[in-house]
Motif scaffolding. Structure first.
Motif, PDB file in Angstrom:
ATOM      1  N   ILE A 162      40.145  26.296  51.991  1.00 15.88           N
ATOM      2  CA  ILE A 162      40.603  24.967  52.374  1.00 15.88           C
ATOM      3  C   ILE A 162      41.739  24.555  51.448  1.00 15.88           C
ATOM      4  O   ILE A 162      41.714  24.848  50.250  1.00 15.88           O
ATOM      5  CB  ILE A 162      39.448  23.950  52.295  1.00 15.88           C
ATOM      6  CG1 ILE A 162      38.363  24.308  53.320  1.00 15.88           C
ATOM      7  CG2 ILE A 162      39.933  22.525  52.525  1.00 15.88           C
ATOM      8  CD1 ILE A 162      37.099  23.484  53.200  1.00 15.88           C
ATOM      9  N   VAL A 163      42.755  23.896  52.000  1.00 12.92           N
ATOM     10  CA  VAL A 163      43.896  23.444  51.208  1.00 12.92           C
ATOM     11  C   VAL A 163      43.612  22.032  50.678  1.00 12.92           C
ATOM     12  O   VAL A 163      43.560  21.076  51.477  1.00 12.92           O
ATOM     13  CB  VAL A 163      45.184  23.432  52.049  1.00 12.92           C
ATOM     14  CG1 VAL A 163      46.343  22.849  51.247  1.00 12.92           C
ATOM     15  CG2 VAL A 163      45.523  24.832  52.526  1.00 12.92           C
ATOM     16  N   PRO A 164      43.430  21.865  49.371  1.00  9.76           N
ATOM     17  CA  PRO A 164      43.259  20.515  48.815  1.00  9.76           C
ATOM     18  C   PRO A 164      44.594  19.770  48.803  1.00  9.76           C
ATOM     19  O   PRO A 164      45.625  20.324  48.406  1.00  9.76           O
ATOM     20  CB  PRO A 164      42.769  20.769  47.383  1.00  9.76           C
ATOM     21  CG  PRO A 164      42.387  22.212  47.341  1.00  9.76           C
ATOM     22  CD  PRO A 164      43.245  22.898  48.348  1.00  9.76           C
ATOM     23  N   ILE A 165      44.578  18.521  49.246  1.00 11.37           N
ATOM     24  CA  ILE A 165      45.752  17.661  49.220  1.00 11.37           C
ATOM     25  C   ILE A 165      45.458  16.533  48.246  1.00 11.37           C
ATOM     26  O   ILE A 165      44.620  15.671  48.517  1.00 11.37           O
ATOM     27  CB  ILE A 165      46.094  17.127  50.616  1.00 11.37           C
ATOM     28  CG1 ILE A 165      46.391  18.302  51.558  1.00 11.37           C
ATOM     29  CG2 ILE A 165      47.288  16.191  50.556  1.00 11.37           C
ATOM     30  CD1 ILE A 165      46.667  17.899  52.993  1.00 11.37           C
ATOM     31  N   VAL A 166      46.131  16.542  47.111  1.00  9.69           N
ATOM     32  CA  VAL A 166      45.818  15.651  45.992  1.00  9.69           C
ATOM     33  C   VAL A 166      46.900  14.589  45.880  1.00  9.69           C
ATOM     34  O   VAL A 166      48.082  14.874  46.021  1.00  9.69           O
ATOM     35  CB  VAL A 166      45.704  16.449  44.675  1.00  9.69           C
ATOM     36  CG1 VAL A 166      45.231  15.556  43.540  1.00  9.69           C
ATOM     37  CG2 VAL A 166      44.762  17.633  44.850  1.00  9.69           C
ATOM     38  N   ASN A 167      46.463  13.359  45.618  1.00  6.85           N
ATOM     39  CA  ASN A 167      47.407  12.264  45.428  1.00  6.85           C
ATOM     40  C   ASN A 167      46.818  11.286  44.434  1.00  6.85           C
ATOM     41  O   ASN A 167      45.598  11.209  44.260  1.00  6.85           O
ATOM     42  CB  ASN A 167      47.679  11.556  46.758  1.00  6.85           C
ATOM     43  CG  ASN A 167      48.916  10.670  46.690  1.00  6.85           C
ATOM     44  OD1 ASN A 167      49.568  10.568  45.648  1.00  6.85           O
ATOM     45  ND2 ASN A 167      49.242  10.032  47.799  1.00  6.85           N
ATOM     46  N   ILE A 177      44.193  25.816  59.903  1.00  9.96           N
ATOM     47  CA  ILE A 177      43.887  25.693  58.478  1.00  9.96           C
ATOM     48  C   ILE A 177      43.213  24.354  58.233  1.00  9.96           C
ATOM     49  O   ILE A 177      43.628  23.318  58.760  1.00  9.96           O
ATOM     50  CB  ILE A 177      45.168  25.823  57.628  1.00  9.96           C
ATOM     51  CG1 ILE A 177      45.638  27.277  57.642  1.00  9.96           C
ATOM     52  CG2 ILE A 177      44.943  25.349  56.196  1.00  9.96           C
ATOM     53  CD1 ILE A 177      46.918  27.519  56.886  1.00  9.96           C
ATOM     54  N   CYS A 178      42.172  24.387  57.433  1.00 13.31           N
ATOM     55  CA  CYS A 178      41.438  23.194  57.062  1.00 13.31           C
ATOM     56  C   CYS A 178      42.021  22.607  55.782  1.00 13.31           C
ATOM     57  O   CYS A 178      42.393  23.342  54.874  1.00 13.31           O
ATOM     58  CB  CYS A 178      39.965  23.545  56.865  1.00 13.31           C
ATOM     59  SG  CYS A 178      38.923  22.151  56.415  1.00 13.31           S
ATOM     60  N   ALA A 179      42.123  21.282  55.727  1.00 10.90           N
ATOM     61  CA  ALA A 179      42.616  20.586  54.541  1.00 10.90           C
ATOM     62  C   ALA A 179      41.609  19.530  54.117  1.00 10.90           C
ATOM     63  O   ALA A 179      40.779  19.086  54.922  1.00 10.90           O
ATOM     64  CB  ALA A 179      43.978  19.955  54.809  1.00 10.90           C
ATOM     65  N   ALA A 180      41.670  19.111  52.867  1.00  6.86           N
ATOM     66  CA  ALA A 180      40.761  18.086  52.353  1.00  6.86           C
ATOM     67  C   ALA A 180      41.528  17.191  51.394  1.00  6.86           C
ATOM     68  O   ALA A 180      42.385  17.653  50.648  1.00  6.86           O
ATOM     69  CB  ALA A 180      39.567  18.732  51.651  1.00  6.86           C
ATOM     70  N   GLN A 181      41.196  15.904  51.422  1.00  4.47           N
ATOM     71  CA  GLN A 181      41.903  14.910  50.616  1.00  4.47           C
ATOM     72  C   GLN A 181      41.139  14.606  49.334  1.00  4.47           C
ATOM     73  O   GLN A 181      39.921  14.428  49.352  1.00  4.47           O
ATOM     74  CB  GLN A 181      42.071  13.624  51.414  1.00  4.47           C
ATOM     75  CG  GLN A 181      42.801  12.520  50.650  1.00  4.47           C
ATOM     76  CD  GLN A 181      42.847  11.236  51.438  1.00  4.47           C
ATOM     77  OE1 GLN A 181      41.954  10.966  52.227  1.00  4.47           O
ATOM     78  NE2 GLN A 181      43.878  10.455  51.225  1.00  4.47           N
ATOM     79  N   ILE A 182      41.874  14.534  48.231  1.00  7.42           N
ATOM     80  CA  ILE A 182      41.302  14.127  46.949  1.00  7.42           C
ATOM     81  C   ILE A 182      42.236  13.113  46.315  1.00  7.42           C
ATOM     82  O   ILE A 182      43.427  13.378  46.134  1.00  7.42           O
ATOM     83  CB  ILE A 182      41.102  15.332  45.998  1.00  7.42           C
ATOM     84  CG1 ILE A 182      40.128  16.325  46.605  1.00  7.42           C
ATOM     85  CG2 ILE A 182      40.631  14.872  44.632  1.00  7.42           C
ATOM     86  CD1 ILE A 182      39.832  17.516  45.730  1.00  7.42           C
ATOM     87  N   LEU A 183      41.709  11.941  45.964  1.00  8.86           N
ATOM     88  CA  LEU A 183      42.482  10.893  45.301  1.00  8.86           C
ATOM     89  C   LEU A 183      42.020  10.772  43.863  1.00  8.86           C
ATOM     90  O   LEU A 183      40.814  10.754  43.585  1.00  8.86           O
ATOM     91  CB  LEU A 183      42.304   9.555  46.024  1.00  8.86           C
ATOM     92  CG  LEU A 183      42.770   9.527  47.485  1.00  8.86           C
ATOM     93  CD1 LEU A 183      42.459   8.180  48.107  1.00  8.86           C
ATOM     94  CD2 LEU A 183      44.252   9.826  47.572  1.00  8.86           C
TER      95      LEU A 183
END
Length: 798
Positions: free
Chosen positions: A218-223, A185-191
């Motif tokens: 793609i699974v967005p990983i938000v922080n 699985i592909c993930a992507a970072q968003i701040l």
């Protein structure tokens, strides 16, 4: 340190992942740059692995009304609080727990859902890295100035939270990268910061980026971009680290969920959900469903050990998301027994955490029904025996007086079940005039036998002068009876609960909805004559059986009535609640070499063919070897052929035949139909050994004219019911003269065999004294124990 975390009892997958995580996290955390809201960092190439798809589609705008609908959620946001992501020492990440969460998110993503993560943890991970760097730097300097053997104890300076976030964010993302890669699985970072939601252009950029990521699977990983946000007020949550307003992640998750028209927001924290008072207080109860406007009935406690957001902030964020059309569940993501499946359990509609809903049910919740059954049962137990008997007599009269209405409701159930249920289940579902008449007779038997059931004195002892002890019968408390396709079970169980003074929760199968509803109304009408209507409750909500089995604080005994699979499922699901019942009814009949020709065929026919779907029907016929190729054996086979019983040959029986029936797949089989296993044995002892090895301790029979052999069988077979020259079908509460039964128990504790009124009672001790203290009975005391048995009042048998 990381390896120590992984060795603390996590799954093999986590152990395999560790070396790769360590090397990847170290290299990526030193090289990665921070990213602005409108840009993304691709973790890896988009996977082309085929996905398991589920039918997920609904128009956004209205939240789900019931937990059972959550399985239809297509777009899901999972918010991981600081307490979930952070280790217990508040320095570094809980790697095993994080890997388990990633595994669940990956499972749901590969089902065709669109998953998004809102995560905390950068500060804690950065703190771990910076402390390591500082310790290393200090040790080098001291070694240069003082020598290796003269190192002094080094103090760790207070670390600024934004610096911790800057140092930890890239390492946090590297960990997610390593874990999601295991599932292709592909993930992507968003701040983001709060300002990004107030700038219209940035909002559009963020929205477009997220939609594009979801479109590409793609699974967005938000922080929150904690390295640049304004500093929070000083606090001691992380022992010297000023936490960057982690509670913003609650509002961030809610805002993101609404902006993205998400179906479900799962907020994971370190508590089971929302309580009506601070968790840990004596009266705190977990709120299963929370409705807007219920805030006034809740007292909020302190926040979690880390983070700035307490439960009040989570509730406000949840209600805001709910108003925007997103369903919300707040649950525990840290408990070791549930964290490995908490997310998937929520999506499957299981009773986990607190579910936020805008739709209040028309009737009471199952928790409220449990409370009503408890208080109603206690009132029922205080009635005079004649009053309880009067209620049961009135219910028996209602079964015959309201016969037409009952049969009409049952007809609706039969019509709706036609074509959906197997023939044996349809037969169980069916009610008739004769069944109702038999029910009424059985209920009157219960009423007659209940006169001295509750409060009966079993033992009296004079402990000392003017100190007397009594053991008396009392109700068990609240019973949960779960039954399938058998509406006639409801009045039977209701009458037994009334006679024994127990509160009762009933959960019937949906195939008998109309029948159960009218029968429950009649039971409550009978209870009303003495003001205890609420003692018996019918659970009509969408409560799953597994969820009911977790209500250990309001249910004292579970009694399943249904298929062996139902019983096994309940025995597996029940946590801390005893289950009375049997999972299988593998009943045997041994035909001895001295059996009567006239008796055998009658007994076999009745045991197998009278009602083959019953749990007390014959399943295995054991025949003495000397009877093979005799007229008796031929008569048995001819009768079974006429009755169209399919025969399965046991291994020894098959060896005697040239052309045998199909050989049995298992000697431990409950057919529940016109099928029978036949096996050959050499002696009564071999028959007993076979029964103990392959039976279910339900009901077993010997057919013989030899009294000595029969008594040997009766004494040595370790089953709940053991008969001599009688059909297995006699194993029944009504036929035993118990009036009715709540079930047949094969357990070895409390009650065994058909369980009637006596099996629903327990005892308590009553001690009556006059200023007695234990010290008076010491070695130098003035009193001595007498322990005299006193006569017990005779039981009324009329």
């Amino acid at each position: 340190m990381l390896s120590q975390v992984y060795r603390s009892g996590f799954q093999p997958f986590h152990q395999r992942l560790l070396p790769w995580v360590q090397s990847t996290a170290l290299s990526r955390s030193r090289a990665a740059d921070r990213v602005q809201p409108s840009t993304i960092r691709h973790v890896r190439s988009w996977s082309n692995i085929p996905f398991i798809t589920v039918p997920l589609s609904r128009a956004h705008g209205k939240s789900f009304a019931h937990r059972s609908e959550l399985k239809h959620a297509k777009r899901i946001v999972v918010k991981l609080g600081s307490a979930v992501v952070t280790r217990g020492d508040e320095c570094g990440l809980a790697l095993g727990r994080l890997a388990s969460i990633v595994e669940q998110v990956s499972v749901l993503q590969n089902q065709g859902r669109e998953m998004m993560l809102v995560t905390s943890g950068a500060v804690a991970f950065g703190k771990q890295r910076l402390r390591h760097e500082i310790l290393l730097s200090q040790s080098v300097r001291q070694a240069l100035h003082s020598g290796q053997n003269q190192l002094k104890e080094m103090a760790i300076p207070v670390l600024e939270a934004r610096a911790c976030a800057a140092a930890g964010q890239s390492g946090l993302m590297a960990l997610y990268e390593a874990m999601f890669t295991q599932y292709s699985i592909c993930a992507a970072q968003i701040l983001v910061t709060n300002l990004d939601f107030h700038d219209e252009q940035k909002r559009r950029n963020l929205n477009g980026t997220l939609h594009e990521l979801l479109r590409m699977n793609i699974v967005p990983i938000v922080n929150t971009n904690d390295a640049v946000v304004p500093p929070a007020e000083p606090n001691s949550d992380l022992q010297g680290v000023n936490v960057i307003s982690v509670k913003d992640n609650d509002s961030l998750a809610a805002r993101l969920a609404v902006e993205m028209k998400t179906d479900l927001l799962i907020v994971l924290s370190d508590v089971e959900g929302l309580f009506d008072s601070p968790p840990g207080s004596d009266d705190a109860k977990l709120i299963d469903i929370f409705y807007p406007g219920d805030q006034q009935s809740v007292t909020f406690g302190t926040k979690s050990r880390v983070g700035m957001g307490g439960m009040e902030a989570k509730v406000k964020a949840a209600l805001w998301a709910l108003q925007g059309g997103t369903s919300v569940v707040i649950a525990n993501g840290t408990h070791p027994k549930v964290s490995g499946h908490v997310i998937t359990d929520i999506v499957e509609g299981k009773k986990v955490g607190t579910f936020f809903s805008e739709v209040k049910p028309a009737g009471p919740t199952v928790e409220q029904q449990g409370d009503m059954a408890r208080s109603g049962g206690r009132m029922l137990a205080t009635l005079e025996p004649e009053q309880r008997a009067e209620i049961i007599h009135h219910l028996a009269d209602l079964l015959t007086d309201q016969r037409d209405e009952i049969l009409l409701a049952n007809k609706k159930d039969m019509e709706e079940a036609e074509g959906r249920l197997a023939a044996p289940l349809l037969k169980r579902l069916s009610l008739s005039t004769s069944k109702l008449n038999s029910l009424a007779i059985g209920l009157r038997q219960i009423a007659a036998s209940s006169q001295d059931s509750v409060g009966r004195v079993l033992r009296r002892t004079r402990i000392a002068k003017n100190l007397e002890l009594e053991q008396v019968t009392v109700p068990i408390g609240v019973l949960l009876v779960i039954f399938e396709s058998r509406p006639d079970c409801l009045p039977q169980v209701a009458a037994l609960a009334i006679a024994s003074g127990n509160g009762l929760l009933l959960k019937g199968g949906k195939e008998a909805t109309h029948s159960n509803r009218i029968l429950h109304l009649l039971a409550q009408e009978a209870l009303s004559i003495h003001g205890v209507k609420e003692a018996i409750q019918l659970v009509n909500t969408r409560e799953e059986v597994e969820d009911l089995c977790r209500l250990d604080k309001m249910i004292d005994l579970i009694i399943p009535r249904g298929s062996s699979q139902l019983v096994r499922d309940i025995q597996k699901a029940a946590k801390g609640i005893p289950v009375m019942g049997h999972s299988e009814g593998i009943c045997h009949m041994y035909v001895d070499s001295e059996a009567s020709v006239d008796k055998v065929t009658r007994l076999v026919r009745d045991s197998k063919c009278e009602y083959p779907a019953a749990c007390n029907a014959l399943e295995t016929l054991l025949i003495h070897r000397d009877l093979l190729r005799t007229p008796l054996f031929d008569q048995i086979i001819d009768m079974l052929r006429v009755e169209q019983v399919k025969i399965h040959a046991g291994p020894k029986f098959a060896s005697y035949l040239t052309f045998s029936p199909s050989e049995v797949k298992s000697l431990r089989t409950e057919y529940g139909d016109l099928e029978l296993c036949i096996e050959v044995v050499d002696s009564v002892q071999e028959a007993i050994d076979h029964i103990h090895k392959y039976g279910s301790s339900h009901t077993d029979v010997i057919v013989t004219e030899n009294e000595k052999t029969a008594e040997f069988f009766l004494q040595h077979v370790d089953s709940a019911c053991v008969f001599w020259n009688a059909s297995t079908r006699f194993s029944d509460g009504y036929r035993f003269g118990l009036g009715a039964e709540v079930g047949i128990s094969t357990s070895r504790i409390h009650a065994r065999g058909p369980v009637g009124l006596e099996g629903l009672l327990t005892t308590k001790w009553l001690l009556r004294g006059q200023d007695h203290v234990v010290s008076d009975f010491s070695e130098h005391g003035s009193l001595k124990y007498l322990h005299e048995n006193l006569p017990v009042p005779q039981r009324n048998t009329n």
